[in-house]
Structures are given as C-alpha cells and as structure tokens.
Design a protein around this motif. Structure first.
Motif, PDB file in Angstrom:
ATOM      1  N   LEU A 135       0.827  -1.209   0.000  1.00 31.50           N
ATOM      2  CA  LEU A 135       0.000   0.000   0.000  1.00 31.50           C
ATOM      3  C   LEU A 135       0.862   1.260   0.000  1.00 31.50           C
ATOM      4  N   TYR A 190      -7.632   3.736   5.065  1.00 30.18           N
ATOM      5  CA  TYR A 190      -7.589   2.991   3.807  1.00 30.18           C
ATOM      6  C   TYR A 190      -8.366   1.690   3.965  1.00 30.18           C
ATOM      7  N   LYS A 230      -9.372  -2.735   7.049  1.00 27.29           N
ATOM      8  CA  LYS A 230      -8.965  -1.337   7.004  1.00 27.29           C
ATOM      9  C   LYS A 230      -7.623  -1.108   7.684  1.00 27.29           C
TER      10      LYS A 230
END
Length: 303
Positions: free
Chosen positions: A205, A214, A236
């Motif tokens: 990520l 996110y 998340k």
C-alpha cells in the motif's frame, strides 16, 4: 564536480521500538548527485506492507453423517462449509525505490482436524459383504456403527486382560493404537472432518498523501478479495500521526537559504492499526514521510 550526499538509507523498524529513536528517519529530498555522479531527484514516499495471516476452515461432511444420530447418538455435520478468518496482521515499510525490507512470508500450513486421513478424502473403510446383493447406505452405516462398538469392546478386553495373556507392554500399546486408528476411521464416516489451512496474503500500500484511512481488502466467503470488491467485510488500515514534530538530535539544522545545505525529509512515527470490522488484528509504529516535515542540514559530503 562536487557531489551531494547520496540518498540516505531508510532503516525499517517493525516494533514499537521505533518511537524510542531520538533521530527520525530521513531521506534526501529534491535534486542530488547519486553515487555515479548522475543527477537524480528524490521524492521520499512511504509504502506500507501488510502481511495478513489468514485461516481457512473447511468442514467436510462424512458419507454416513445423516445416520450419526440414529446409530451413534451423536450429531454429525450435514452441511459442507468453508470460512475464512484473519488471525493477525504484521506491518512493515518499504523504501520509495520499492526495495522491500520486510519479513519473509510464512509458508501455508494445513492441519487436518479429523481422525486419520491426511487429506479431504475419507479413509477407505468398507462394510463387510456376505453376498453379491447391493447394500444400501443405511445398511452400510449400520455395519460401520457395529464395527465401532466391536472395536470398543476389544479395547476394553485388552485393557482388562480379558483378551488373553499374550498382549502386554509395548505390544499392548501398539495394539491399542491400532484399534484407536481403526475406530477413528469409522467415526470419520459419520462425523466428517475439519481442515484448517493457514497462509499469508501480502498487501502493498503506497500512502496517498496525508490520508489516514484505507480499505486495503475485503474478506468474503471465498477468501480475501481486492478492496474494490462489491461485497465482503472491509479490512482497514488506520494511521494516526504522533502529533509531535520530528526533530534532529544528532545534527544541527541550517537556514533554508544556505545554498550548500542539504534538504531532507524527516519521517513521523505514526501508529498503524489493521482492523477487520470492529476487531484489531495488528498494529505497529512505523516511519512515514508524508506526516513528517522538511529540514535543511549541513552537507558533510562536500569535497
């Protein structure tokens, strides 16, 4: 040609010991000369690596499951199902050049929580045949149940000595283990088995500026799916900056107007938490340039 200091090494820490560092992680920002003398432009960014440990649990129905209650007075599962659970998350970071400095991913492991068969297949235990006539599934189940009771009786006879005087010591132990394995093979036909597979999925990520929330994946009935999946429970990553300004303790800062100064980006030690629904499965304090600040230091690499 004067060489500017090459891009400083970004060390990676995975534990909360990062927060104890007196000097924040830093990297050159803007143009500089690399080790070959070529001009490069540095733009420090942070990429977070999330290694999710996932447990897959599969229930396999035994061929005689519907007769378990009738012949053994126990309930066997009548529905085959598969479920996925995220057991933990390990977090680390990578450099902006995608040179990953992360732990090795553990290989998948399989734990068959059944009786003797190592796979999703059942042991080849067949009922006794005394004629060429076809035998129904219920009759086969009845014979298998009777075999279980016979094996249990033999076990009691061995333990009490009623089976004779020639089985003792190591021979008795081996005989009991053989009876146990045989009985469990029959029980498996009624009770089925459970297969648990543990494996790791890696998510890479890159941080999007100063965003702090996110959705990195979705957990569905079919396992881990991309974050863009229409259905599934959201996995998340939440980021909380430290709230303090990174400071240099071992190096003096200089005025930004100093033409010989080296421009660097100081990383903030942010708290990263991975959530699956309301459950936290992993956390770590990691350096993130996006939440830090820019500083100017003396260029000690001038020649």
């Amino acid at each position: 040609m004067k060489r500017f200091l090459a891009l400083l090494t970004l060390a990676v820490m995975i534990s909360t010991a990062v927060s104890a560092q007196n000097t924040p992680y830093r990297a050159v920002i803007g143009p500089y000369y690399d080790a070959t003398g070529a001009i490069a432009v540095a733009d420090p960014t942070t990429t977070i690596i999330v290694d999710l440990t996932i447990e897959k649990e599969q229930t396999v129905v035994g061929p005689y499951a519907r007769y378990a209650q009738k012949y053994l007075d126990v309930r066997g599962s009548l529905v085959e199902k598969t479920s996925y659970t995220i057991k933990s998350a390990q977090l680390s970071v990578a450099t902006g050049n995608d040179v990953f400095v992360v732990p090795q991913v553990a290989p998948a492991s399989v734990n068959v929580q059944s009786h003797i068969a190592p796979e999703a297949e059942f042991a080849k235990v067949l009922p006794d045949r005394i004629s060429l006539s076809p035998i129904s599934a219920e009759d086969a189940a009845a014979q298998a149940a009777q075999a279980i009771f016979t094996l249990r009786k033999k076990r009691v006879e061995l333990i009490t000595g009623d089976a004779g005087e020639n089985v003792f010591g190591g021979g008795l132990k081996d005989a009991l283990e053989a009876l146990d394995a045989r009985e469990q093979a029959y029980l498996e036909l009624f009770l089925g088995k459970k297969i648990v597979t543990t494996y790791t999925e890696r998510i890479v990520l890159p941080l999007n500026g100063t965003a702090t929330a996110y959705t990195i994946a979705k957990l569905t009935a079919d396992g881990l799916q991309p974050a863009t999946a229409a259905e599934g429970e959201a996995v998340k990553l939440n980021i909380t900056p430290s709230g303090t300004t990174p400071k240099l303790a071992t190096m003096s800062e200089v005025d930004s107007r100093d033409k010989t100064a080296l421009q660097v980006r100081l990383a903030d030690n942010v708290t990263c938490v991975v959530m699956v629904g309301d459950k936290m499965v992993g956390s770590a304090i990691l350096p993130a340039f996006e939440f830090g600040r820019t500083a100017y230091i003396t260029n000690t690499a001038k020649r």
